[in-house]
Design a protein around this motif. Structure first.
Motif, mmCIF file in Angstrom:
data_model
loop_
_atom_site.group_PDB
_atom_site.id
_atom_site.type_symbol
_atom_site.label_atom_id
_atom_site.label_comp_id
_atom_site.label_asym_id
_atom_site.label_seq_id
_atom_site.Cartn_x
_atom_site.Cartn_y
_atom_site.Cartn_z
ATOM 1 N N ARG A 1 1.123 -1.422 0.102
ATOM 2 C CA ARG A 1 0.454 -0.050 -0.358
ATOM 3 C C ARG A 1 0.673 1.320 -0.173
ATOM 4 N NH1 ARG A 1 -5.101 -1.191 4.604
ATOM 5 N NH2 ARG A 1 -5.227 -3.645 3.693
ATOM 6 N N ALA A 2 2.153 0.724 0.429
ATOM 7 C CA ALA A 2 2.694 2.395 0.628
ATOM 8 C C ALA A 2 3.490 3.129 -0.295
ATOM 9 C CB ALA A 2 3.946 2.386 2.158
ATOM 10 N N ARG A 3 4.135 1.659 -1.171
ATOM 11 C CA ARG A 3 4.529 1.824 -2.285
ATOM 12 C C ARG A 3 3.619 2.358 -3.428
ATOM 13 N NH1 ARG A 3 7.304 -3.795 -4.179
ATOM 14 N NH2 ARG A 3 8.337 -2.634 -5.600
ATOM 15 N N LEU A 4 2.719 2.336 -3.176
ATOM 16 C CA LEU A 4 1.551 2.660 -4.602
ATOM 17 C C LEU A 4 1.014 3.663 -3.942
ATOM 18 C CD1 LEU A 4 -0.896 -0.555 -4.752
ATOM 19 C CD2 LEU A 4 0.375 0.687 -5.957
ATOM 20 N N ALA A 5 0.739 4.048 -2.447
ATOM 21 C CA ALA A 5 1.087 5.686 -2.234
ATOM 22 C C ALA A 5 1.715 6.772 -2.842
ATOM 23 C CB ALA A 5 0.920 5.512 -1.139
ATOM 24 N N MET A 6 3.304 6.215 -2.673
ATOM 25 C CA MET A 6 3.878 6.834 -3.812
ATOM 26 C C MET A 6 3.713 7.096 -4.917
ATOM 27 S SD MET A 6 7.435 5.703 -1.149
ATOM 28 C CE MET A 6 8.074 6.073 -2.328
ATOM 29 N N LEU A 7 3.710 6.374 -5.710
ATOM 30 C CA LEU A 7 3.424 6.645 -6.688
ATOM 31 C C LEU A 7 1.850 7.204 -7.347
ATOM 32 C CD1 LEU A 7 3.879 3.007 -7.996
ATOM 33 C CD2 LEU A 7 4.856 5.181 -8.991
ATOM 34 N N GLY A 8 0.771 7.305 -6.479
ATOM 35 C CA GLY A 8 -0.134 8.511 -6.208
ATOM 36 C C GLY A 8 -1.415 7.766 -6.644
ATOM 37 N N MET A 9 -1.376 6.048 -6.637
ATOM 38 C CA MET A 9 -2.245 4.876 -6.055
ATOM 39 C C MET A 9 -2.726 4.923 -4.255
ATOM 40 S SD MET A 9 -2.679 4.268 -8.902
ATOM 41 C CE MET A 9 -4.279 2.792 -8.378
ATOM 42 N N ARG A 10 -4.610 5.656 -4.668
ATOM 43 C CA ARG A 10 -4.654 4.931 -3.587
ATOM 44 C C ARG A 10 -5.613 3.664 -3.356
ATOM 45 N NH1 ARG A 10 -10.324 6.922 -0.373
ATOM 46 N NH2 ARG A 10 -10.974 6.987 -2.999
ATOM 47 N N VAL A 11 -4.973 2.729 -2.185
ATOM 48 C CA VAL A 11 -6.421 1.091 -2.101
ATOM 49 C C VAL A 11 -6.928 1.648 -0.845
ATOM 50 C CG1 VAL A 11 -5.261 -0.572 -0.949
ATOM 51 C CG2 VAL A 11 -3.571 0.639 -2.682
ATOM 52 N N VAL A 12 -7.994 1.156 -1.592
ATOM 53 C CA VAL A 12 -9.530 1.298 -0.828
ATOM 54 C C VAL A 12 -9.937 -0.026 -0.145
ATOM 55 C CG1 VAL A 12 -11.716 1.788 -1.173
ATOM 56 C CG2 VAL A 12 -10.326 3.208 -2.682
ATOM 57 N N PRO A 13 -9.566 -0.253 0.767
ATOM 58 C CA PRO A 13 -9.380 -1.660 1.820
ATOM 59 C C PRO A 13 -10.950 -2.285 1.768
ATOM 60 C CG PRO A 13 -8.978 -0.560 3.308
ATOM 61 C CD PRO A 13 -8.802 0.840 1.773
ATOM 62 N N LEU A 14 -11.038 -3.899 1.010
ATOM 63 C CA LEU A 14 -12.501 -4.143 1.189
ATOM 64 C C LEU A 14 -11.862 -4.917 1.807
ATOM 65 C CD1 LEU A 14 -13.259 -3.585 -2.519
ATOM 66 C CD2 LEU A 14 -14.827 -2.430 -1.059
ATOM 67 N N THR A 15 -13.337 -5.506 3.146
ATOM 68 C CA THR A 15 -13.610 -5.961 3.748
ATOM 69 C C THR A 15 -14.283 -7.701 2.450
ATOM 70 O OG1 THR A 15 -13.497 -5.235 5.732
ATOM 71 C CG2 THR A 15 -14.915 -8.012 5.203
ATOM 72 N N MET A 16 -12.896 -8.873 2.375
ATOM 73 C CA MET A 16 -13.836 -9.951 1.592
ATOM 74 C C MET A 16 -12.984 -11.322 1.947
ATOM 75 S SD MET A 16 -12.474 -8.085 -1.885
ATOM 76 C CE MET A 16 -13.338 -8.985 -2.798
#
Length: 298
Positions: free
Chosen positions: A239-254
Motif C-alpha cells: 500500500r505504501a509503495r502504491l501511495a508513493m506512486l499516486g495510487m490510493r488503496v481502498v481496502p475492502l473486507t472480503m
C-alpha cells in the motif's frame, strides 16, 4: 463505457472446486456475508463511473460464477459489435457457466465466439497495458488455448507464461495505467517471459512484488482510475509503495470471497472499455435490480 460483467453469489453459495491455495484448506463460507461483500465491491465500482452488469447464477451448483473474470472476454471492434470470447474452463464444475453468459452477451448485442481449442480461462488471463494485449498461459490456460483465443485480439499481443501459485495471469501482473506502471511478480513468471516484459515496457515501468506479496493479493486489486479496490489483506508495504506512486488503496473486507474462496476483487469482474452505443443492458441485469435481492437478505 467502463463495463464490468459480474455475478453475485447465491443464497446457498459454497466452495466446490477448491482449486487454489486459499480455498484448498478453507473452512466453509458464509453465503450471506459473501453476497454483502460482492455488493460492496459492485457499488464501489459504480461510484467511480463503472457500469456493472450482474447475472445471477441460475443454479446453486454453479458456485464458480461469482468469479466472473472467467465468464468470457469482451473484445471491442471498430464498426462492428463487440466480440464475446467464451471461456474453455479447466474445472468440470465451471464448464457449463458459459451456457448462461452467452445468451446475455447476445442480448447485449455482442457476437459470441468459441475459441474452440484447449483450455482458456478468459479475462483472468488477459491484461492490457501501453496499447498491447497481454495473454497468459501456464497456470490453467494452455498454450493451444491461448493461441486459439489470440487470433481474435487486434493489434499487438504479448504472450506471458506463468506458474503456480499464479493460476491466472491476473495474479502475476497488474497494469496500473493511471501511474504508468506494470506491477509484476518475477517469482511466478517464466524467465523468458519476464525478459520480454522488461524489453517491451522498460524495467523502470515495472513495479516488482514478491510471491509472498501476491499471496496477499498485491496484484489482484481492481484499479479504477487512481483508486485500487483491494482486499484488506493486501500488505502495508505494498500500500505504501502504491501511495508513493499516486495510487490510493481502498481496502475492502472480503473474508468469504477472497480469504476463503481465493478470488479477489479483480477476479470478480470481466472488464472492458466499449462504445456505449454498441451494447444494450437489460434492466433486470443492472446493479440496481440485483441489489434489491441481496438487500432483502439483510
Amino acid at each position: 463505457m467502463d463495463l464490468f460483467l459480474m455475478s453475485p453469489p447465491g443464497r446457498a453459495w459454497a466452495l466446490r472446486g477448491r482449486n487454489n491455495f486459499r480455498s484448498r484448506e478453507a473452512p466453509q463460507v458464509d453465503a450471506r456475508q459473501a453476497r454483502r461483500e460482492w455488493l460492496a465491491l459492485a457499488r464501489e465500482i459504480e461510484a467511480r463511473g463503472g457500469t456493472v452488469v450482474a447475472l445471477p447464477s441460475p443454479s446453486e451448483l454453479l458456485t464458480g460464477m461469482p468469479y466472473a473474470a472467467e465468464c468470457g472476454q469482451v473484445v471491442p471492434r471498430k464498426d462492428a459489435p463487440p466480440l464475446f470470447l467464451l471461456p474453455r474452463m479447466m474445472s468440470a464444475h465451471r464448464q457449463t457457466e458459459r451456457e448462461h453468459w452467452a445468451p446475455l452477451a447476445r442480448r447485449m448485442g455482442m457476437e459470441v465466439v468459441d475459441p474452440g481449442v484447449g483450455i482458456w480461462e478468459a479475462h483472468g488471463d488477459v491484461a492490457t497495458f501501453d496499447g498491447a494485449t497481454l495473454l497468459f498461459w501456464g497456470g490453467r490456460t494452455t498454450l493451444d488455448g491461448l493461441e486459439a483465443a489470440a487470433r481474435h485480439f487486434p493489434g499487438e499481443v504479448v504472450r506471458v507464461q506463468v506458474r503456480e501459485p499464479a493460476f491466472h495471469g491476473n495474479m502475476a501482473v497488474l497494469p496500473l495505467a493511471a501511474v504508468d506502471r506494470l506491477m509484476v511478480c518475477p517469482d511466478v513468471i517464466a524467465p523468458d517471459s519476464y525478459a520480454l516484459l522488461r524489453e517491451r515496457f522498460g524495467e523502470q515501468r515495472l513495479l516488482v512484488v514478491t510471491e509472498d506479496e501476491i499471496r496477499h493479493y498485491a496484484t489482484n486489486g481492481l484499479p479504477v482510475g487512481r483508486d485500487l479496490l483491494a482486499p484488506s489483506v493486501v500488505q502495508d508495504a505494498v500500500r505504501a509503495r502504491l501511495a508513493m506512486l499516486g495510487m490510493r488503496v481502498v481496502p475492502l473486507t472480503m473474508r468469504e470471497l477472497c480469504e476463503k474462496g481465493g478470488g479477489s476483487s479483480r477476479c470478480l469482474v470481466s472488464r472492458a472499455e466499449v462504445d456505449a452505443a454498441s451494447v444494450k443492458i437489460p434492466d433486470e441485469y443492472r446493479l440496481s435490480a440485483v441489489a434489491k435481492d441481496i438487500e432483502a437478505d439483510a
